[in-house]
Design a protein around this motif. Structure first.
Motif, PDB file in Angstrom:
ATOM      1  N   PRO A 119       5.165   4.886  31.955  1.00 49.87           N
ATOM      2  CA  PRO A 119       4.844   5.983  31.043  1.00 49.87           C
ATOM      3  C   PRO A 119       3.882   5.608  29.924  1.00 49.87           C
ATOM      4  O   PRO A 119       3.536   6.466  29.108  1.00 49.87           O
ATOM      5  CB  PRO A 119       6.214   6.339  30.460  1.00 49.87           C
ATOM      6  N   GLY A 120       3.429   4.353  29.864  1.00 50.76           N
ATOM      7  CA  GLY A 120       2.569   3.921  28.769  1.00 50.76           C
ATOM      8  C   GLY A 120       1.168   4.496  28.842  1.00 50.76           C
ATOM      9  O   GLY A 120       0.705   4.954  29.893  1.00 50.76           O
ATOM     10  N   ASP A 121       0.463   4.458  27.716  1.00 49.09           N
ATOM     11  CA  ASP A 121      -0.904   4.982  27.661  1.00 49.09           C
ATOM     12  C   ASP A 121      -1.904   4.067  28.381  1.00 49.09           C
ATOM     13  O   ASP A 121      -2.904   4.545  28.916  1.00 49.09           O
ATOM     14  CB  ASP A 121      -1.345   5.155  26.211  1.00 49.09           C
ATOM     15  N   ARG A 122      -1.639   2.777  28.406  1.00 53.70           N
ATOM     16  CA  ARG A 122      -2.572   1.850  29.044  1.00 53.70           C
ATOM     17  C   ARG A 122      -2.630   2.116  30.550  1.00 53.70           C
ATOM     18  O   ARG A 122      -1.622   2.146  31.235  1.00 53.70           O
ATOM     19  CB  ARG A 122      -2.147   0.410  28.797  1.00 53.70           C
ATOM     20  N   GLY A 123      -3.833   2.326  31.050  1.00 58.12           N
ATOM     21  CA  GLY A 123      -4.025   2.596  32.473  1.00 58.12           C
ATOM     22  C   GLY A 123      -3.689   4.012  32.894  1.00 58.12           C
ATOM     23  O   GLY A 123      -3.658   4.313  34.090  1.00 58.12           O
ATOM     24  N   ALA A 124      -3.467   4.908  31.924  1.00 61.78           N
ATOM     25  CA  ALA A 124      -3.031   6.267  32.260  1.00 61.78           C
ATOM     26  C   ALA A 124      -4.078   7.035  33.067  1.00 61.78           C
ATOM     27  O   ALA A 124      -3.728   7.812  33.960  1.00 61.78           O
ATOM     28  CB  ALA A 124      -2.685   7.031  30.977  1.00 61.78           C
ATOM     29  N   ASP A 125      -5.366   6.828  32.778  1.00 60.64           N
ATOM     30  CA  ASP A 125      -6.399   7.553  33.526  1.00 60.64           C
ATOM     31  C   ASP A 125      -6.403   7.150  34.996  1.00 60.64           C
ATOM     32  O   ASP A 125      -6.512   8.007  35.892  1.00 60.64           O
ATOM     33  CB  ASP A 125      -7.776   7.289  32.910  1.00 60.64           C
ATOM     34  N   ALA A 126      -6.307   5.863  35.257  1.00 65.27           N
ATOM     35  CA  ALA A 126      -6.291   5.394  36.647  1.00 65.27           C
ATOM     36  C   ALA A 126      -5.081   5.945  37.385  1.00 65.27           C
ATOM     37  O   ALA A 126      -5.175   6.361  38.548  1.00 65.27           O
ATOM     38  CB  ALA A 126      -6.291   3.863  36.693  1.00 65.27           C
ATOM     39  N   ARG A 127      -3.942   5.971  36.716  1.00 60.49           N
ATOM     40  CA  ARG A 127      -2.741   6.499  37.361  1.00 60.49           C
ATOM     41  C   ARG A 127      -2.855   7.999  37.595  1.00 60.49           C
ATOM     42  O   ARG A 127      -2.380   8.521  38.617  1.00 60.49           O
ATOM     43  CB  ARG A 127      -1.508   6.178  36.520  1.00 60.49           C
ATOM     44  N   LEU A 202       6.483   5.868  41.281  1.00 62.35           N
ATOM     45  CA  LEU A 202       6.566   4.427  41.057  1.00 62.35           C
ATOM     46  C   LEU A 202       5.217   3.784  41.345  1.00 62.35           C
ATOM     47  O   LEU A 202       4.516   4.181  42.290  1.00 62.35           O
ATOM     48  CB  LEU A 202       7.632   3.809  41.959  1.00 62.35           C
ATOM     49  N   PHE A 203       4.884   2.770  40.542  1.00 61.47           N
ATOM     50  CA  PHE A 203       3.604   2.080  40.689  1.00 61.47           C
ATOM     51  C   PHE A 203       3.819   0.577  40.819  1.00 61.47           C
ATOM     52  O   PHE A 203       4.750   0.006  40.240  1.00 61.47           O
ATOM     53  CB  PHE A 203       2.712   2.334  39.467  1.00 61.47           C
ATOM     54  N   THR A 204       2.931  -0.041  41.587  1.00 60.30           N
ATOM     55  CA  THR A 204       2.825  -1.498  41.634  1.00 60.30           C
ATOM     56  C   THR A 204       1.402  -1.884  41.241  1.00 60.30           C
ATOM     57  O   THR A 204       0.532  -1.026  41.104  1.00 60.30           O
ATOM     58  CB  THR A 204       3.134  -2.043  43.039  1.00 60.30           C
ATOM     59  N   GLY A 205       1.156  -3.197  41.073  1.00 53.31           N
ATOM     60  CA  GLY A 205      -0.175  -3.677  40.745  1.00 53.31           C
ATOM     61  C   GLY A 205      -0.441  -3.650  39.254  1.00 53.31           C
ATOM     62  O   GLY A 205       0.318  -3.063  38.477  1.00 53.31           O
ATOM     63  N   PRO A 206      -1.559  -4.275  38.830  1.00 51.70           N
ATOM     64  CA  PRO A 206      -1.908  -4.308  37.409  1.00 51.70           C
ATOM     65  C   PRO A 206      -2.342  -2.936  36.914  1.00 51.70           C
ATOM     66  O   PRO A 206      -2.682  -2.045  37.705  1.00 51.70           O
ATOM     67  CB  PRO A 206      -3.074  -5.307  37.372  1.00 51.70           C
ATOM     68  N   ASP A 208      -5.016  -1.987  35.576  1.00 56.68           N
ATOM     69  CA  ASP A 208      -6.391  -1.594  35.880  1.00 56.68           C
ATOM     70  C   ASP A 208      -6.630  -1.387  37.376  1.00 56.68           C
ATOM     71  O   ASP A 208      -7.727  -1.001  37.780  1.00 56.68           O
ATOM     72  CB  ASP A 208      -7.384  -2.614  35.322  1.00 56.68           C
ATOM     73  N   ASP A 209      -5.615  -1.636  38.186  1.00 55.11           N
ATOM     74  CA  ASP A 209      -5.740  -1.411  39.624  1.00 55.11           C
ATOM     75  C   ASP A 209      -4.367  -1.069  40.209  1.00 55.11           C
ATOM     76  O   ASP A 209      -3.849  -1.760  41.073  1.00 55.11           O
ATOM     77  CB  ASP A 209      -6.309  -2.658  40.311  1.00 55.11           C
ATOM     78  N   PRO A 210      -3.773   0.033  39.754  1.00 55.63           N
ATOM     79  CA  PRO A 210      -2.422   0.368  40.194  1.00 55.63           C
ATOM     80  C   PRO A 210      -2.402   0.979  41.591  1.00 55.63           C
ATOM     81  O   PRO A 210      -3.424   1.460  42.091  1.00 55.63           O
ATOM     82  CB  PRO A 210      -1.966   1.387  39.148  1.00 55.63           C
ATOM     83  N   ARG A 211      -1.229   0.965  42.205  1.00 56.89           N
ATOM     84  CA  ARG A 211      -1.009   1.607  43.491  1.00 56.89           C
ATOM     85  C   ARG A 211       0.304   2.370  43.432  1.00 56.89           C
ATOM     86  O   ARG A 211       1.286   1.879  42.861  1.00 56.89           O
ATOM     87  CB  ARG A 211      -0.934   0.566  44.624  1.00 56.89           C
ATOM     88  N   ILE A 212       0.349   3.548  44.023  1.00 55.45           N
ATOM     89  CA  ILE A 212       1.605   4.296  44.106  1.00 55.45           C
ATOM     90  C   ILE A 212       2.464   3.685  45.201  1.00 55.45           C
ATOM     91  O   ILE A 212       2.024   3.551  46.347  1.00 55.45           O
ATOM     92  CB  ILE A 212       1.353   5.784  44.378  1.00 55.45           C
TER      93      ILE A 212
END
Length: 318
Positions: A119-127, A202-206, A208-212
């Motif tokens: 739920p954090g703001d960091r990486g929110a656009d990519a998610r 749910l997400f995995t990965g960093p 800056d490069d997340p995956r569902i």
């Protein structure tokens, strides 16, 4: 067991769980999962001849949800069976006791998916881009007439909307409520998750490069307009990350190949129908998000964001 849990009736529930396991498997540990609102969620760590694995147990313990558990859990079980043959990353159903015939509370047992809620703001656009693509895939699921879930249910109505008592923009809220005082727009139905938002993915990965890695909580699955699922995720994003994040999600969805109502008035209806269901303060969603670290999401912050989002919707679509 070294676990944090309400132990009332656990022996009964554990006995039912272990009857669903393979061979000599046994429950070795139980861990409460954070972030749930409607259910008590536990991860069950198992040990057996073939090595360790984990399952997840969803139990309804709040009186309101216990009352409706048979329909909710039976629906989720049916949907998990349906999704098993698709590319949607959902859990595999193990067993269900929707009426608490064998368990202390109505429960559903399923496989454990990798990843975490973010739920954090960091990486929110990519998610958000990934959420839009995933939602398009959900809406495109082919189902037969027999497999089609129930028709969607609205979660608010004009007479049920509660306006924030200290708002300085009462006219804004009256205008928004007036715009849902109509028959629902004509629409093409599709398969809806119906509660699709960042807390159920749910997400995995960093960052800056997340995956569902998983989409969870299928108890509200319905048939209805794609706009309604987009609206629900948009409201959640506005509350989590700010008004612009909520406004942009529909554009992300269309860019991912999704189709929404052609006229702005119809699309606005679905967006407001969802957003007004969170009034007056969106406190309901704040509790699980705070558990996951978003302590900044106070009632005041959420109320301001909700009002700002409603205003932005009217500015753009009305």
């Amino acid at each position: 067991m070294g676990v944090e849990q309400d132990t009332q009736g656990w022996d009964t529930t554990r006995s039912w769980v272990e009857k669903q396991l393979a061979g000599a498997e046994r429950v070795e540990a139980v861990v409460r999962l954070r972030g749930g609102w409607t259910s008590e969620m536990r991860r069950l760590d198992l040990r057996g001849p073939d090595g360790p694995r984990s399952l997840v147990l969803r139990s309804f313990v709040k009186p309101f949800f216990v009352q409706h558990a048979e329909g909710l859990l039976t629906r989720e079980a049916d949907i998990l069976r349906l999704l098993a043959d698709t590319d949607v990353p959902a859990a595999t159903l193990v067993a269900v006791d929707a009426t608490a015939r064998h368990c202390a509370h109505p429960s559903l047992l399923m496989s454990h998916l990798p990843g975490t809620v973010r739920p954090g703001d960091r990486g929110a656009d990519a998610r958000a881009d990934l959420l839009a693509r995933q939602l398009v895939r959900v809406h495109r699921l082919p189902v037969t007439a027999r497999q089609r879930p129930r028709a969607y249910q609205a979660w608010t109505s004009p007479e049920r909307v509660t306006v924030p008592p200290d708002t300085e923009r009462p006219g804004l809220w009256r205008r928004a409520v007036d715009l849902i005082c109509r028959e629902p727009p004509a629409h093409q139905g599709c398969f809806l998750h119906r509660d699709f938002h960042p807390g159920n993915v749910l997400f995995t990965g960093p960052d800056d490069d997340p995956r569902i890695s998983g989409v969870v909580d299928w108890v509200e699955t319905s048939w209805g307009p794609a706009d309604l699922d987009v609206a629900h995720c948009s409201t959640a994003l506005a509350l989590l990350h700010g008004v612009p994040a909520g406004l942009r999600f529909a554009d992300r969805y269309v860019a991912a190949g999704g189709t929404l109502a052609e006229d702005d008035g119809s699309h606005l209806y679905w967006r407001l129908l969802d957003a007004l269901g969170f009034a007056p303060d969106a406190e309901k969603v704040a509790v699980p998000w705070r558990e996951l670290g978003r302590v900044d999401l106070t009632a005041g912050v959420l109320t301001r964001r909700l009002e700002g989002y409603v205003g932005a919707l009217l500015d753009r679509y009305a």
